[in-house]
Design an enzyme around this catalytic site. Structure first.
Site, mmCIF file in Angstrom:
data_model
loop_
_atom_site.group_PDB
_atom_site.id
_atom_site.type_symbol
_atom_site.label_atom_id
_atom_site.label_comp_id
_atom_site.label_asym_id
_atom_site.label_seq_id
_atom_site.Cartn_x
_atom_site.Cartn_y
_atom_site.Cartn_z
ATOM 1 N N PHE A 150 -1.585 -27.570 -53.481
ATOM 2 C CA PHE A 150 -1.085 -27.007 -54.747
ATOM 3 C C PHE A 150 -2.060 -26.028 -55.377
ATOM 4 C CE2 PHE A 150 -3.846 -30.238 -56.682
ATOM 5 C CZ PHE A 150 -4.317 -29.562 -57.795
ATOM 6 N N LYS A 174 5.035 -24.721 -44.983
ATOM 7 C CA LYS A 174 5.453 -25.836 -45.850
ATOM 8 C C LYS A 174 4.472 -25.853 -47.023
ATOM 9 C CE LYS A 174 4.948 -29.553 -47.256
ATOM 10 N NZ LYS A 174 4.695 -29.802 -48.698
ATOM 11 N N GLU A 177 4.765 -28.985 -52.806
ATOM 12 C CA GLU A 177 5.997 -29.171 -53.577
ATOM 13 C C GLU A 177 5.752 -29.069 -55.080
ATOM 14 O OE1 GLU A 177 4.206 -31.255 -51.923
ATOM 15 O OE2 GLU A 177 4.468 -33.358 -52.478
ATOM 16 N N SER A 227 -6.100 -32.576 -49.128
ATOM 17 C CA SER A 227 -7.103 -33.620 -49.359
ATOM 18 C C SER A 227 -7.567 -34.209 -48.025
ATOM 19 C CB SER A 227 -6.514 -34.706 -50.247
ATOM 20 O OG SER A 227 -5.354 -35.229 -49.634
ATOM 21 N N CYS A 282 -11.271 -25.991 -54.249
ATOM 22 C CA CYS A 282 -12.029 -26.709 -53.217
ATOM 23 C C CYS A 282 -13.459 -26.231 -53.161
ATOM 24 C CB CYS A 282 -11.372 -26.531 -51.860
ATOM 25 S SG CYS A 282 -11.341 -24.823 -51.358
ATOM 26 N N GLU A 384 -14.292 -37.167 -54.819
ATOM 27 C CA GLU A 384 -13.802 -35.853 -55.254
ATOM 28 C C GLU A 384 -12.943 -36.059 -56.494
ATOM 29 O OE1 GLU A 384 -10.806 -33.734 -52.909
ATOM 30 O OE2 GLU A 384 -11.763 -31.846 -53.448
#
Ligand code: NAD
Length: 500
Positions: A150, A174, A177, A227, A282, A384
């Site tokens: 995301f 893909k 979402e 992740s 990240c 994290e």
């Protein structure tokens, strides 16, 4: 009733009847603004099948024609980048300049891929043996899948699409979402640029769609970013099904500040890299390692700067510095680390839960937070957090700082701040991290290098984009050639071929 975002299949929008859906939410208001259909395994199968046919024809198209599509896409994306950025702000929450910045970084990969004819040039060695030449070429893989997170809904897909497509593959994307609309806009621009229908498809969805891609015999390779637990799962499942996989995972990026550093420069960098995009990068700096005696002075300068950060909605006429977090659940999870920190004996110096955000009350707000005296190996240090929470750890020496950075399972990015070239050089050589900055807090490699971490930040051995991206999306073939010459002597020889 809210609108449902369609998939992008065979060059057109498609809504799958009876499919499950998920909500699309504006994090700055907390309001559901739409829905996204979750592709079934049957739909994924259909998409991969048509991508195989379209991709085969695309891969045979001349380099010149494919390069023309890339240049056209570059122009279109550049012209429409504000539209893509606006979609990102509306669904992700990052402020407009930051959203535009990620499209711009994606454009750099498109520009790299525009050099396609040069990137896929093979080699030729003449006369390796008498009358024998050897040449090498690289060919496309077929249909490849890209599964993205995301936090960069445009840039991460653009790390992969331009190169995967340029070298002649078909791609099934893909996207996350949580903020899926940017992917549709980008796919429509590829179509407008002349990419034939079916060569790029966007299927929205969740684990069902991901699993269908990971196990589909028609998918040759998978590029994943997300992740660490999901990256590990994607790598293990994809490779178990015979695919080439690069799976980029999570991070815990440390910034080491040596006593001789320019402390204003270091404080600016820590605040920018810690709280930009609400820490949902990240490559964000989430742990600051102060080599004493600079800890107190550094914390004081950081606190001064944090007080000036304006948190609010990206839709405001006056752009704030930082937007909301992606979902309410994630915001609460991140905020929970402030309690965990207190329980672990650390000091919460700035508590972002008290933020007065310029936005609607139901937005997912959390202000910049600073935790000092974090202990190595504590949860706040080791996990994290992926939000606007900066931890400060204090160590007595360079060696202790290095040991701390190398102690964690992650190895995505790191930075060292110092005026000592020898110390910086030593750090560059000794740190077990894939991307290192020297007085640069977010060392994201330029598009003509490659992006990737070490250890639990990347499963597989190929980094993203740049030369490693070209390598990942192609496979090599070496051709050994002998042509009969008019007066050539031939004869049977059962010995192992040797060069003479
Ligand atoms: P995520 O792992 O939750 O999701 C990533 C993708 O995997 C999404 O498309 C999602 O739909 C899918 N997915 C989620 N759970 C799944 C499951 N159980 N099985 C199969 N598919 C699943 O990650 P996120 O929250 O979207 O993104 C944030 C994470 O991504 C952070 O950990 C961040 O560090 C990481 N990230 C890493 C890099 C990098 O370059 N290393 C870059 C950006 C983000």
């Amino acid at each position: 009733m809210s609108k449902q975002l369609p998939h992008w299949i065979d060059g057109a929008e498609l809504t799958e009847a009876g499919a499950r859906t998920g909500p699309i939410t504006n994090p700055a208001t907390g309001q559901v603004t739409g829905a996204v259909g979750f592709a079934s395994a049957a739909l994924v199968d259909r998409v991969v099948t048509s991508a195989a046919d379209a991709g085969a024809a695309w891969g045979r198209m001349s380099l010149t024609r494919r390069t023309q599509v890339l240049f056209a896409f570059r122009e279109l994306l550049n012209a429409r980048k504000h539209e893509v950025a606006a979609a990102i702000t509306a669904e992700h929450g990052k402020v407009p300049s930051d959203a535009l910045g990620e499209v711009q970084r994606g454009l750099e990969v498109v520009e790299f891929a525009c050099g396609l004819p040069h990137l896929v040039k093979g080699g030729l060695s003449s006369e390796v043996s008498t009358g024998v030449d050897v040449s090498s070429i690289r060919q496309p893989l077929g249909v490849v899948a890209v599964i993205s997170p995301f936090n960069f809904p445009a840039m991460v897909p653009l790390w992969f699409l331009p190169i995967a497509l340029a070298v002649g593959n078909a791609v099934v994307l893909k996207p996350s979402e949580k903020d899926p609309s940017a992917a549709n806009l980008i796919a429509a621009l590829w179509a407008e640029a002349g990419l034939p229908p079916g060569v790029l498809s966007v299927v929205h969805g969740d684990k069902e769609a991901v699993d269908a891609l990971l196990t589909h015999p028609g998918i040759a390779a998978v590029s994943f970013v997300g992740s660490t637990p999901v990256a590990r799962y994607v790598y293990e499942t994809g490779t178990a099904h015979g695919k080439r996989v690069q799976a980029l995972g999570g991070a815990k990026n440390h910034m080491v500040v040596l006593p001789d550093a320019d402390l204003d420069q270091a404080a600016d960098a820590a605040v920018s890299a810690g709280f930009g995009s609400a820490g949902e990068r990240c490559m964000a700096i989430s742990a600051l390692v102060a080599v004493e005696p600079v800890g107190d002075e550094l914390v004081s300068r950081i606190v001064d700067r944090m007080g000036k950060i304006r948190v609010g909605s990206g839709a405001n006429a006056e752009e704030p510095d930082m937007g909301p977090l992606i979902t309410r659940e994630h915001r609460d999870k991140v905020a929970g680390y402030l309690d965990i920190a207190s329980g672990e004996g650390a000091t919460v110096v700035v508590d972002g839960r008290t933020v007065d955000a310029a936005g609607e009350a139901d937005g997912f707000w959390l202000g910049p937070s600073l935790i000092d005296h974090v202990q190595p190996g504590s949860r706040v240090h080791a996990e994290e957090i992926f939000g606007p929470v900066l931890s400060v750890l204090r160590v007595p020496t360079y060696d202790a700082a290095l040991e701390l950075v190398n102690s964690l399972p992650y190895g995505n990015g790191t930075a060292i701040f110092t005026r000592d070239g020898g110390a910086a050089r030593r750090y560059v050589n000794e740190v077990e991290v894939g991307m290192v900055g020297v007085n640069v807090p977010i060392p994201v490699p330029a598009a003509f290098y490659s992006f990737g971490g070490w250890k639990a930040s990347l499963f597989g051995d190929s980094h993203a984009y740049g030369p490693e991206g070209v390598h990942f999306f192609t496979r090599g073939k070496v051709v050994t050639t002998r042509w009969p010459e008019p007066d050539a002597q031939t004869g049977v020889n059962l010995g192992f071929p040797q060069h003479d």
